[in-house]
Design a protein around this motif. Structure first.
Motif, PDB file in Angstrom:
ATOM      1  N   LEU A  54     -85.827   2.424  59.410  1.00 33.39           N
ATOM      2  CA  LEU A  54     -86.733   3.185  60.272  1.00 33.39           C
ATOM      3  C   LEU A  54     -86.147   3.344  61.670  1.00 33.39           C
ATOM      4  O   LEU A  54     -86.157   4.441  62.241  1.00 33.39           O
ATOM      5  CB  LEU A  54     -88.085   2.472  60.350  1.00 33.39           C
ATOM      6  N   LEU A  55     -85.618   2.280  62.208  1.00 36.78           N
ATOM      7  CA  LEU A  55     -85.068   2.326  63.565  1.00 36.78           C
ATOM      8  C   LEU A  55     -83.820   3.202  63.647  1.00 36.78           C
ATOM      9  O   LEU A  55     -83.513   3.761  64.703  1.00 36.78           O
ATOM     10  CB  LEU A  55     -84.741   0.913  64.053  1.00 36.78           C
ATOM     11  N   GLN A  56     -83.092   3.322  62.543  1.00 30.15           N
ATOM     12  CA  GLN A  56     -81.870   4.121  62.536  1.00 30.15           C
ATOM     13  C   GLN A  56     -82.124   5.597  62.291  1.00 30.15           C
ATOM     14  O   GLN A  56     -81.335   6.449  62.733  1.00 30.15           O
ATOM     15  CB  GLN A  56     -80.903   3.590  61.467  1.00 30.15           C
ATOM     16  N   THR A  57     -83.194   5.931  61.599  1.00 28.89           N
ATOM     17  CA  THR A  57     -83.418   7.327  61.222  1.00 28.89           C
ATOM     18  C   THR A  57     -84.425   8.040  62.111  1.00 28.89           C
ATOM     19  O   THR A  57     -84.322   9.256  62.303  1.00 28.89           O
ATOM     20  CB  THR A  57     -83.896   7.420  59.764  1.00 28.89           C
ATOM     21  N   ALA A  58     -85.394   7.320  62.638  1.00 37.02           N
ATOM     22  CA  ALA A  58     -86.409   7.958  63.478  1.00 37.02           C
ATOM     23  C   ALA A  58     -85.852   8.234  64.872  1.00 37.02           C
ATOM     24  O   ALA A  58     -85.088   7.436  65.418  1.00 37.02           O
ATOM     25  CB  ALA A  58     -87.649   7.078  63.580  1.00 37.02           C
TER      26      ALA A  58
ATOM     27  N   THR B 240     -96.718   6.814  64.748  1.00 38.13           N
ATOM     28  CA  THR B 240     -96.091   8.004  64.177  1.00 38.13           C
ATOM     29  C   THR B 240     -94.603   7.977  64.487  1.00 38.13           C
ATOM     30  O   THR B 240     -94.210   7.836  65.653  1.00 38.13           O
ATOM     31  CB  THR B 240     -96.713   9.283  64.753  1.00 38.13           C
ATOM     32  N   ALA B 241     -93.793   8.081  63.440  1.00 36.29           N
ATOM     33  CA  ALA B 241     -92.346   8.181  63.606  1.00 36.29           C
ATOM     34  C   ALA B 241     -91.961   9.656  63.652  1.00 36.29           C
ATOM     35  O   ALA B 241     -92.417  10.451  62.821  1.00 36.29           O
ATOM     36  CB  ALA B 241     -91.622   7.481  62.467  1.00 36.29           C
TER      37      ALA B 241
ATOM     38  N   GLU C  11     -92.420  14.258  60.829  1.00 36.65           N
ATOM     39  CA  GLU C  11     -93.051  13.027  61.280  1.00 36.65           C
ATOM     40  C   GLU C  11     -93.567  12.264  60.068  1.00 36.65           C
ATOM     41  O   GLU C  11     -93.700  12.807  58.968  1.00 36.65           O
ATOM     42  CB  GLU C  11     -94.206  13.312  62.247  1.00 36.65           C
ATOM     43  N   ALA C  12     -93.834  10.978  60.284  1.00 39.25           N
ATOM     44  CA  ALA C  12     -94.372  10.123  59.221  1.00 39.25           C
ATOM     45  C   ALA C  12     -95.273   9.072  59.854  1.00 39.25           C
ATOM     46  O   ALA C  12     -95.069   8.667  61.011  1.00 39.25           O
ATOM     47  CB  ALA C  12     -93.250   9.449  58.437  1.00 39.25           C
TER      48      ALA C  12
END
Length: 349
Positions: free
Chosen positions: A280-284, A305-306, A319-320
């Motif tokens: 999550l931290l690498q892609t968002a 929300t990412a 977004e997700a």
């Protein structure tokens, strides 16, 4: 070349009332020349605008409070981008000890958008004393030198009010009533007067007595009014939720967190969450968390929300929804579970 004195953010603890014109000059039309404009040019000295501000916080008018026998001191603060941030009120109602109250916008519709605490007699007396001159004009020296230009950008704005209900006169024999009174002031932090100073001192007193705000790390917020606004927005057990903000502040893409440091933010018995969190931290591109909710001393939940940016075409941004369950381990909160929804087209506006 003329020297340029550039104040990027003017949050002077002493700011000046902005309505009076020095030298007896006629009032000027420009909202900024009058010292009444916030960063968006909204006239915060306007009666209509101030009525809207009170409505935003669900606050009674000063006249209504005085008519009910309430003595009060109140400030409403606007940040350097023209956003309404927080309202802080100290009041003493008939039959009740004095209290201090903090509200954020939308207080009428959100049960968690108000904080309140009792005030000691000493604190109440201090507030009354601090407010004695907040609406007074200062006699100022001449402005900047002719060869200098002074700019003040992104200044905060404060609207202050003081209402005194009728009470027994204390300096005469016999029972005589004082007259009720109402004062107000609206000023920018660029001015160098008294109203902004009083606003921040009232915020300091609120922070001192609101114990549930004490777990928020002061280094993570711009100032005490912002801390109070953040605290007021927390849900459930605010002390636990405020403490959990420490780990949420680390879960920001672009903070140069290493994978090992990311793994340390996961509970010891939830190793399967480690690759999820790192991914999550690498892609968002960014994660926007809502206010966390504390369920008890050891459990906090938060949604967010990412955002996934498409650098080639903004219309393709996605977004997700992110859901985190946090638990306390070794006297700090860590991630127990993480759920990231399927991506969807980003909502605009």
């Amino acid at each position: 070349m003329k020297p340029l004195l550039l104040a990027l953010v003017c949050l002077a603890l002493a700011a000046a009332p902005s309505l009076a014109q020095p030298g007896g000059k006629a009032p000027v039309d420009d909202v900024f020349d009058r010292g009444c404009g916030d960063d968006n040019g909204t006239d915060r000295c306007s009666d209509a605008v101030q009525d809207k501000m009170r409505s935003l916080y669900g606050l009674e008018s000063g006249k209504d409070l005085i008519d009910r026998g309430v003595t009060f001191r109140r400030v409403m603060l606007v940040d350097g981008y023209g956003r309404d941030v927080v309202a802080i009120s100290a009041h003493r109602k008939p039959g009740r000890a004095p209290v201090i109250e903090v509200r954020i916008p939308g207080a009428l519709t959100a049960k968690s958008a108000t904080l309140e605490a009792a005030l000691s007699s000493e604190a109440w007396t201090r507030i009354i004393a601090e407010s004695a001159n907040f609406d007074r004009d200062l006699v100022r020296r001449n402005g900047v030198a002719e060869d200098e230009i002074s700019l003040c950008l992104h200044a905060w704005f404060a609207v202050g009010e003081a209402g005194d209900a009728r009470r027994l006169e204390q300096h005469v024999l016999g029972e005589q009533q004082t007259e009720s009174g109402y004062r107000r002031d609206a000023e920018t932090a660029c001015g160098g007067g008294l109203g902004m100073s009083f606003a921040f001192r009232l915020a300091d007193i609120a922070y001192e007595v609101l114990a549930e705000c004490g777990t928020i790390d002061r280094a993570t917020v711009r100032n005490i009014p912002m801390l109070l606004a953040t605290c007021t927005g927390l849900k459930g057990d605010r002390q636990s939720a405020g403490e959990a903000l420490a780990v949420l502040n680390k879960l920001r893409p672009g903070t140069e967190l290493t994978q090992k440091e990311s793994d340390w933010l996961v509970a010891h018995d939830a190793e399967s969450v480690q690759p999820q969190l790192w991914s999550l931290l690498q892609t968002a591109g960014a994660i926007f968390f809502e206010s966390p909710e504390g369920f008890d001393v050891d459990h906090v939940k938060v949604r967010g929300t990412a955002a996934y940016w498409n650098t080639d075409k903004a219309d393709d941004d996605e977004e997700a929804t992110v859901e985190l369950a946090l638990i306390r381990q070794l006297d700090g909160f860590v991630v127990k579970s993480l759920r990231v929804s399927e991506r969807r087209p980003m909502k605009r506006g």
